[in-house]
Scaffold this motif. Structure first.
Motif, PDB file in Angstrom:
ATOM      1  N   ARG A   1       0.621  -1.193   0.041  1.00  0.00           N
ATOM      2  CA  ARG A   1       0.002   0.092  -0.106  1.00  0.00           C
ATOM      3  C   ARG A   1       0.747   1.324  -0.165  1.00  0.00           C
ATOM      4  O   ARG A   1       1.548   1.457   1.034  1.00  0.00           O
ATOM      5  CB  ARG A   1      -1.041  -0.162   1.196  1.00  0.00           C
TER       6      ARG A   1
ATOM      7  N   SER B   1      -2.735   0.505  -4.024  1.00  0.00           N
ATOM      8  CA  SER B   1      -2.484  -0.736  -3.215  1.00  0.00           C
ATOM      9  C   SER B   1      -2.252  -1.955  -4.398  1.00  0.00           C
ATOM     10  O   SER B   1      -3.040  -2.190  -5.330  1.00  0.00           O
ATOM     11  CB  SER B   1      -3.566  -1.251  -2.336  1.00  0.00           C
TER      12      SER B   1
ATOM     13  N   THR C   1      -5.912  -5.669  -1.336  1.00  0.00           N
ATOM     14  CA  THR C   1      -5.776  -4.369  -1.973  1.00  0.00           C
ATOM     15  C   THR C   1      -7.166  -3.807  -1.708  1.00  0.00           C
ATOM     16  O   THR C   1      -7.317  -2.559  -1.970  1.00  0.00           O
ATOM     17  CB  THR C   1      -5.468  -4.589  -3.300  1.00  0.00           C
TER      18      THR C   1
END
Length: 436
Positions: free
Chosen positions: A68, A151, A179
């Protein structure tokens, strides 16, 4: 590799509902170009880089990892794309999924802002060794001066990991694919580097362009406050947003320890110019601020050698239709590698930058940062403590010294190309051929 169709029905409604959090306007941009082939460069058009970092090798890649990555936009616009780089990889990398949202705090995101990225309509994409890929454009608008959270889930990888070591920005890693999650529960591991992501682009208002700062650790932000976006290109981005000019995008192509002439930390400026600067969409100007690492090396560069390197960079940028602004090399007396011989080289090189007329514009960082009592030394109020890298105050003074008018000097008329630059030269791993 399985491919997934673009979302329809409920998925499309979900994407639409996120527009409030993202500051979205209308959906598809009129006249939008088709999405690029996965693994290929973006289509030329109105895309402008809003954030970038320079790729290098940053360790060993691994399967099943999530990243991320927090990055700060300069210019806002619609049709966000991310560029993923495997420039230094020696094996293919498969990204199983990717999302982009707005950071709320730490690893958590603004609710409703996290949106799936696709690649030629697919949720996953494999990038070959040495390659790059652009995502499809997201509908809606992305704000200027906001922190994005990109992400990535790397399903399969190995060998050398491509990224940027000194981000001065806290990002997060995890195991597995998280994600799509907007919370921080699975994003506990912190990192001070960026991985795979090397550019973000948007489509801003008409006529807006960008500048890319090609530099070393000073441009990379060493000695500036982490997580506060106080590198000199960050301060410049804030200035440009209110200057009334047409250049608002700022890309940071600084690498700590980087040289103009020789590879070392990162490829040399000569070898990475195409990938890290000229290939970025919407770039009008290359802002060249490098040379101190060449001078203080052992053996150090001569003034003739460094000037010859500058001339090659200028010629290549001009051939791609870009302006080139040169910045004088800042004083560094007190740094362990400083000596009178190197200082003499710095003075001769700075005289060339100021007086040769070969640059389209000049910013005199030497004049801004030097002490009036000892011009070979940085002003103590600007010194980050090591006599080479400015502190936050010095970084801001550098940005304030840049004349916004020099960043759009009309050089683009030479080649008539405001998209990604012309033909590539031998720029080493990851060199790409931008589309026209």
């Amino acid at each position: 590799m399985p491919r997934t169709a673009r979302p329809h029905g409920r998925a499309a409604l979900t994407a639409l509902s996120t527009c409030v959090a993202l500051g979205c306007g209308t959906g598809t941009v009129p006249g939008e170009q088709p999405s690029p082939t996965p693994g290929g460069p973006t289509a030329a058009g109105r895309d402008v880089v809003t954030w970038a970092s320079s790729a290098d090798h940053v360790g060993e890649a691994a399967d099943g990892r999530g990243y991320r990555l927090m990055v700060h936009t300069s210019v806002g616009g619609s049709g966000l794309r991310v560029r993923l780089s495997n420039a230094f990889g020696d094996r293919p990398v498969t990204f199983g999924s990717a999302h982009a949202g707005l950071q709320r705090d730490g690893a958590s995101l603004v609710p409703g802002s996290n949106r799936r990225l696709t690649f030629g309509g697919a949720r996953s994409v494999t990038v070959p060794a040495g390659g790059i890929v652009y995502s499809d454009p997201l509908p809606g608008r992305v704000p200027a001066a906001r922190t994005l959270a990109v992400s990535l889930y790397v399903a399969r990888a190995g060998g050398t990991l491509t990224g940027h070591g000194m981000a001065l920005q806290t990002s997060y890693t995890t195991d597995g694919d998280h994600t799509a999650e907007e919370g921080a529960a699975h994003w506990k591991q912190r990192t001070g580097s960026w991985y795979y992501l090397d550019a973000v682009t948007v489509r801003p208002r008409k006529e807006t362009g960008a500048v890319v700062a090609l530099g070393d650790s000073i441009t990379d932000g060493r000695q500036s406050t982490p997580d506060r976006d106080r590198r000199w290109p960050d301060y410049l981005a804030r200035r440009l947003s209110t200057s009334g000019g047409t250049v608002e995008g700022v890309a940071n192509a600084g690498i700590a320890g980087n040289k103009v002439l020789l590879d070392g930390p990162g490829q040399s400026a000569l070898n990475r110019l195409r990938r890290d600067a000229l290939s970025l969409p919407g770039v009008r100007t290359v802002f060249l601020f490098q040379g101190v690492n060449d001078i203080k090396a052992e053996p150090g560069a001569t003034s003739a050698g460094l000037i010859a390197g500058y001339r090659k960079l200028i010629d290549r940028a001009h051939a791609a239709g870009k302006c080139v602004v040169g910045a004088t090399i800042a004083p560094f007396k007190g740094w362990p590698e400083w000596d009178p011989a190197g200082e003499a080289v710095r003075q001769r090189v700075n005289a060339f930058i100021r007086d040769s007329g070969e640059f389209d514009g000049v910013t005199d960082f030497d004049h801004v940062l030097r002490s009036p009592h000892d011009p070979e030394r940085m002003l103590p109020a600007f010194d980050g403590g090591d006599h080479l890298h400015p502190n936050d105050k010095g970084m801001r003074a550098m940005a304030d010294a840049v004349d916004p008018k020099t960043l759009d000097c009309g050089t683009g008329q030479r080649a008539g190309n405001d998209g990604p630059g012309g033909q590539p030269d031998a720029d080493g791993p990851g060199a790409i051929r931008p589309s026209r």
